[in-house]
Design a protein around this motif. Structure first.
Motif, PDB file in Angstrom:
ATOM      1  N   VAL A  54       0.916  -1.112  -0.278  1.00 41.75           N
ATOM      2  CA  VAL A  54      -0.071   0.178   0.107  1.00 41.75           C
ATOM      3  C   VAL A  54       1.063   1.298   0.422  1.00 41.75           C
ATOM      4  CG1 VAL A  54      -1.570   1.409   1.592  1.00 41.75           C
ATOM      5  CG2 VAL A  54      -2.217  -0.910   0.968  1.00 41.75           C
ATOM      6  N   LEU A  55       1.594   1.225   0.211  1.00 42.08           N
ATOM      7  CA  LEU A  55       2.933   2.543   0.833  1.00 42.08           C
ATOM      8  C   LEU A  55       3.286   2.831  -0.348  1.00 42.08           C
ATOM      9  CD1 LEU A  55       4.324   1.924   4.524  1.00 42.08           C
ATOM     10  CD2 LEU A  55       2.441   3.560   3.505  1.00 42.08           C
ATOM     11  N   ASN A  94      -7.683   3.319  -6.633  1.00 39.39           N
ATOM     12  CA  ASN A  94      -7.620   4.201  -6.652  1.00 39.39           C
ATOM     13  C   ASN A  94      -8.212   4.947  -5.480  1.00 39.39           C
ATOM     14  OD1 ASN A  94      -6.006   4.937  -8.860  1.00 39.39           O
ATOM     15  ND2 ASN A  94      -7.709   4.299 -10.156  1.00 39.39           N
ATOM     16  N   HIS A  95      -9.022   4.088  -4.371  1.00 35.00           N
ATOM     17  CA  HIS A  95     -10.131   5.152  -3.936  1.00 35.00           C
ATOM     18  C   HIS A  95      -9.353   5.181  -2.540  1.00 35.00           C
ATOM     19  CE1 HIS A  95     -13.116   5.835  -0.805  1.00 35.00           C
ATOM     20  NE2 HIS A  95     -14.568   5.908  -2.259  1.00 35.00           N
ATOM     21  N   PRO A  96      -9.323   6.312  -1.827  1.00 35.16           N
ATOM     22  CA  PRO A  96      -8.572   6.714  -0.317  1.00 35.16           C
ATOM     23  C   PRO A  96      -8.902   5.297   0.725  1.00 35.16           C
ATOM     24  CG  PRO A  96      -8.797   8.759  -1.591  1.00 35.16           C
ATOM     25  CD  PRO A  96      -9.487   7.582  -1.885  1.00 35.16           C
ATOM     26  N   LEU A  97     -10.051   5.111   0.386  1.00 34.83           N
ATOM     27  CA  LEU A  97     -10.629   4.266   2.000  1.00 34.83           C
ATOM     28  C   LEU A  97      -9.366   2.564   1.539  1.00 34.83           C
ATOM     29  CD1 LEU A  97     -13.968   5.514   2.600  1.00 34.83           C
ATOM     30  CD2 LEU A  97     -12.362   5.386   3.827  1.00 34.83           C
ATOM     31  N   SER A 151      -4.490  -0.081   8.252  1.00 36.61           N
ATOM     32  CA  SER A 151      -5.228  -0.887   9.126  1.00 36.61           C
ATOM     33  C   SER A 151      -5.440  -2.230   9.136  1.00 36.61           C
ATOM     34  CB  SER A 151      -6.667   0.236   9.667  1.00 36.61           C
ATOM     35  OG  SER A 151      -6.247   1.247   9.031  1.00 36.61           O
ATOM     36  N   LEU A 152      -6.065  -2.407   8.646  1.00 36.80           N
ATOM     37  CA  LEU A 152      -6.075  -4.124   8.908  1.00 36.80           C
ATOM     38  C   LEU A 152      -4.924  -4.872   9.421  1.00 36.80           C
ATOM     39  CD1 LEU A 152      -7.498  -6.363   8.304  1.00 36.80           C
ATOM     40  CD2 LEU A 152      -6.639  -6.499   5.960  1.00 36.80           C
ATOM     41  N   PHE A 153      -3.681  -4.551   8.072  1.00 37.71           N
ATOM     42  CA  PHE A 153      -2.683  -5.638   8.757  1.00 37.71           C
ATOM     43  C   PHE A 153      -1.313  -5.192   9.928  1.00 37.71           C
ATOM     44  CE2 PHE A 153      -3.174  -7.186   4.928  1.00 37.71           C
ATOM     45  CZ  PHE A 153      -3.353  -7.807   4.261  1.00 37.71           C
TER      46      PHE A 153
END
Length: 866
Positions: free
Chosen positions: A657-658, A679-682, A689-691
């Motif tokens: 993700v990063l 593309n979505h910030p969520l 956040s999950l990991f």
């Protein structure tokens, strides 16, 4: 020398020509082919260090006229004939002599070497006549009338391998994703999920699989946006360093180090326990045998594999898993299939141990993220849009997810959960008891291949990490021709900040050897001449360049032998070493080679000490395995569960993700496909956040061991803190890239391109030629002939961009890119800096201090070799 249509002269016969020249050319051909073969192998390494060591070994062997570290076969010479064709002179007599040397050294028929025949002109009358005059026999005598069975097998294998590696890029990406990502956690999955039941597990695997499909797409897109990977010149750690900086690179090393250490431990336990269940040899003794065999394999210089071999092994492993699944499906029982045991459902209590195994092993199923770069180096040159890489990674991961579900459905449906839950090894022993002895045979092959491959890959990564963390200065002996080569050294660290040092041989003056020292330091380029009688230490210039003291710039040069044309130089330094420019092989200086062989005894001893230092992590893994066996606490499943949570939460979740977020602001290329959900910030925030939550939950609630909890919480805090540090230092800031590429194909042009945030950026461009200037306002401009360009200036408006990357390179194929020398002057804010891009691999990265930036490229003839 007589013309080509004349008989060979008596002087040539006495001098051994053209046979001597032919042997020299064949040596060059073999050296080049060997290096091409070595670079085409899959490298289980995070950094360029292993590749640099490989290239340095080839460089030293080539310069001294020794055999290359990897010996090419006639199949390799045939396959890569087009890439060594430029070494063959347009002289029928020499072509005939090369053909004679080939025929004496290798066995082949005329049908098996069509490319060699074309390159050497063996079907041309002039070459055939020259051969008969030189050797008093027909050229056809170099071809074998019939090949031995072993040679027939080699030619057939080479043909199959070439067909596999020539697959369309999408299929190649899909198959490589499966081959590189096929996990050893397969063999622990039914045990890990035995307590919750197969149907619940399948639903959980589909969710975890969907998340990992998306994170694999993140990694593939990040790799696809990298120009470095487009030409196969980068490793995953360089990708992370380029996008996320040194902080991200450091965290990745820790995460991968933890993961591969635990994988190696799990492989020892799994292999030893499984083999012990099939044989009378105890598990502890099997571990000793495996350790000894592993050390022998590790001593064989390289454990890299060809693409074809990896695909072949993957096909065998997947086939064995499917066969075992089909055998198990014949023994499925409905009560096992419908077994469900969930916390807080039907009065069941919360059991942390169950969740620990499920989460950890399920995460460990998906470890291919770190190998996307290896896949990208093979696929991107064939499809530079990265479409095949992205969709292939998605398809391969989806296939693996389906395979996991079939495996769980078959094995957990056939074996009672009470029998599975207590296993310390792999699932093959209880499966053999349920299905029959056929599982013993198939299982032994599967364990050997699957866990053996996992052990070799994890061992390679551990050894390469140990070399990075515990560096031992190499001491190569190199031959530098006068004015034709540049030896470049720089300390480890971010390339744009550390000093770069170039060394060029200028010839002899009396008994002293003269060199030019070029130093790129703090935005300035310095050049000084030095003389060396026998030894020279870089400390001698510290007073002149005091800023060198800030870095680990230790360098000792020892002149072994020198004349006006070349110098033999031993380089002793912990700095990274690269060679740029021309190089000539010395195949005739036997006196020096004898002297060099005398020194090789001590070099061998040094290499052995380096070897033992590099394998120290493997020794620790072995000792820990024996301790667990003696204590009776070994568990293949628990080790994998631990590795999955600690390692894969970072490597397979947080880092993709990063890298995706950063690559969209810093990448040089735009992929042909971008999944909308990414593309979505969520999505980015949610996956991150999950990991991160998985680490925190295990550290706070699931794991009961205090040390394990501290490690999980420490990694979670370190990950969050590192992300904030990366953001502070501009890991997610937008970057403008000014790129110059010279296409060295006969009709190729050079082109300047400007991108910002992965999109084209318009700039004011002024090109200076001998007959005047040309003004452009564009995001790219073609230059018909770079040799006619005297300078190029750029005026950039930087309202959002915070970084500037300058990249110059030249390419003559889809898979290779080399440094393009140029001088660059940069004005930004109140700073004026100069860079010699020849010293920094054609790249420089700078912060932008103001809204306006001015660049000027110049191309001195000495750098371009005009």
């Amino acid at each position: 020398m007589p013309s080509d249509d004349e008989l060979i002269s008596w002087e040539e016969v006495l001098a051994g020509l053209p046979a001597r020249r032919a042997n020299t050319i064949l040596f060059l051909i073999e050296s080049r082919t060997a290096q091409i073969v070595a670079r085409s192998l899959l490298e289980f390494s995070l950094t360029e260090q292993a590749a640099n060591e490989r290239d340095l070994a080839f460089l030293e062997a080539f310069a001294l006229g020794n055999a290359p570290p990897l010996h090419p076969t006639i199949q390799h010479l045939e396959r890569y004939a087009s890439q060594w064709a430029s070494l063959v002179p347009e002289n029928p007599r020499l072509k005939a002599a090369i053909a004679h040397a080939l025929g004496q050294k290798y066995t082949f028929t005329d049908q098996t070497v069509p490319q060699i025949r074309a390159v050497l002109g063996l079907d041309e009358k002039a070459v055939q006549v020259a051969y008969s005059r030189l050797y008093r026999e027909q050229l056809l005598t170099i071809f074998a009338s019939k090949m031995p069975l072993l040679e027939q097998w080699r030619w057939m294998s080479a043909a199959v391998a070439q067909r596999l590696e020539s697959l369309p890029p999408f299929w190649l990406a899909s198959i490589l994703t499966v081959a590189l990502g096929l996990p050893q956690a397969f063999l622990a999955l039914p045990i890990a999920v035995a307590d919750v039941g197969p149907l619940v597990t399948i639903a959980f695997l589909l969710i975890i699989g969907a998340i990992n499909i998306l994170t694999m797409a993140c990694m593939a897109e990040a790799v696809g946006r990298s120009g470095d990977f487009r030409y196969g010149n980068s490793f995953i750690k360089q990708l992370v360093s380029n996008y996320l900086g040194n902080t991200g690179s450091f965290i990745l090393s820790i995460a991968v180090g933890i993961r591969v250490f635990l994988i190696a431990l799990a492989c020892y336990i799994g292999l030893s326990v499984t083999m012990a269940s099939f044989t009378p040899i105890p598990a502890a003794l099997w571990a000793v045998l495996l350790f000894g065999g592993g050390l022998y394999l590790r001593s064989q210089k390289s454990l890299n594999f060809t693409v074809a071999l990896m695909v072949f092994l993957a096909v065998i492993n997947v086939s064995l898993l499917l066969v075992l699944s089909l055998l198990a499906l014949g023994h499925v029982q409905l009560e096992n299939l419908l077994y469900v045991n969930l916390p807080f459902v039907d009065g069941h209590s919360f059991q942390p141990q169950i969740l620990q195994r499920i989460f950890g092993v399920s995460l460990m199923l998906y470890f291919g993220h770190v190998y996307v770069g290896e896949c990208g180096k093979i696929v991107l040159p064939r499809d530079s849009s990265a479409t095949s890489l992205i969709w292939g990674s998605v398809a391969g991961t989806a296939f693996l997810t389906i395979l996991f579900c079939i495996w769980v459905l078959a094995v957990n449906g056939a074996i009672a959960p009470q029998l599975l839950a207590g296993q310390s090894g792999t699932v093959l022993k209880p499966l053999a008891l349920e299905v029959g002895s056929i599982v013993t045979v198939l299982g032994a092959v599967l364990v050997t291949l699957l866990l053996g491959m996992a052990w070799l890959r994890s061992s390679s990564l551990l050894v390469n990490l140990a070399k990075e963390w515990l560096p031992v200065p190499p001491k190569p002996v190199l031959r530098l021709p006068r004015h034709q080569g540049l030896l470049i050294l720089h300390p480890s660290g971010e390339s744009s900040h550390v000093p770069h040092i170039g060394l060029t041989y200028l010839g002899q003056s009396d008994t002293q050897s003269k060199f030019r020292l070029d130093i790129q330091l703090s935005g300035k380029v310095h050049s000084v001449e030095i003389v060396i009688t026998e030894h020279w230490d870089i400390k001698e210039v510290f007073n002149q360049f005091p800023d060198l003291r800030k870095w680990d710039t230790r360098l000792l040069l020892q002149v072994s032998s020198a004349n006006q044309d070349s110098v033999y130089l031993q380089v002793i330094s912990p700095m990274l070493l690269v060679y740029e420019g021309g190089l000539k092989a010395d195949t005739e200086n036997f006196a020096f080679k004898y002297q060099n062989q005398t020194k090789r005894f001590w070099t061998t001893l040094l290499n052995q000490s380096c070897f033992f230092l590099s394998i120290s992590p493997l020794v620790v893994v072995f000792l820990l395995t024996e301790w667990l066996f003696l204590a009776g606490t070994e568990s293949f499943t628990d080790v994998l569960a631990f590795a999955g949570v600690l390692g894969n939460s970072l490597v397979g979740g947080i880092f993709p993700v990063l890298l995706l977020v950063s690559s969209r602001r810093k990448g040089e290329l735009i992929p042909g496909v971008v999944l909308n959900i990414l593309n979505h910030p969520l999505f980015s925030i949610g996956v991150y956040s999950l990991f991160l939550g998985i680490l925190l939950i295990h550290g706070l609630f699931i794991w009961e061991n205090s040390l394990a909890r501290i490690i999980a919480l420490g990694i979670a805090v370190l990950s969050l803190g590192a992300t904030l540090v990366m953001k502070h230092y501009g890991a997610f800031a937008s970057r403008v890239v000014v790129e110059l590429q010279e296409d060295q194909h006969p009709r190729g042009n050079s082109i300047f391109t400007i991108t910002a945030g992965g999109k084209p950026k318009i700039a004011e461009i002024l090109l200076g030629y001998a007959d005047g200037e040309q003004y452009h306002q564009a995001a790219s401009v073609e230059i018909p002939s770079l040799s006619s360009l005297q300078y190029a200036t750029f005026r950039l408006s930087n309202k959002q961009e915070k970084e500037l990357r300058v990249w110059t390179h030249r390419s003559n194929s889809k898979v290779d890119s080399k440094n393009l020398p140029a001088l660059v002057e940069v004005e930004n804010g109140n700073k004026n800096m100069q860079f010699n891009l020849q010293l920094s691999s054609g790249r420089v990265l700078l912060p932008l201090l103001s809204d306006r930036c001015w660049l000027k490229f110049t191309f001195p003839e000495a750098l371009l070799g005009k």
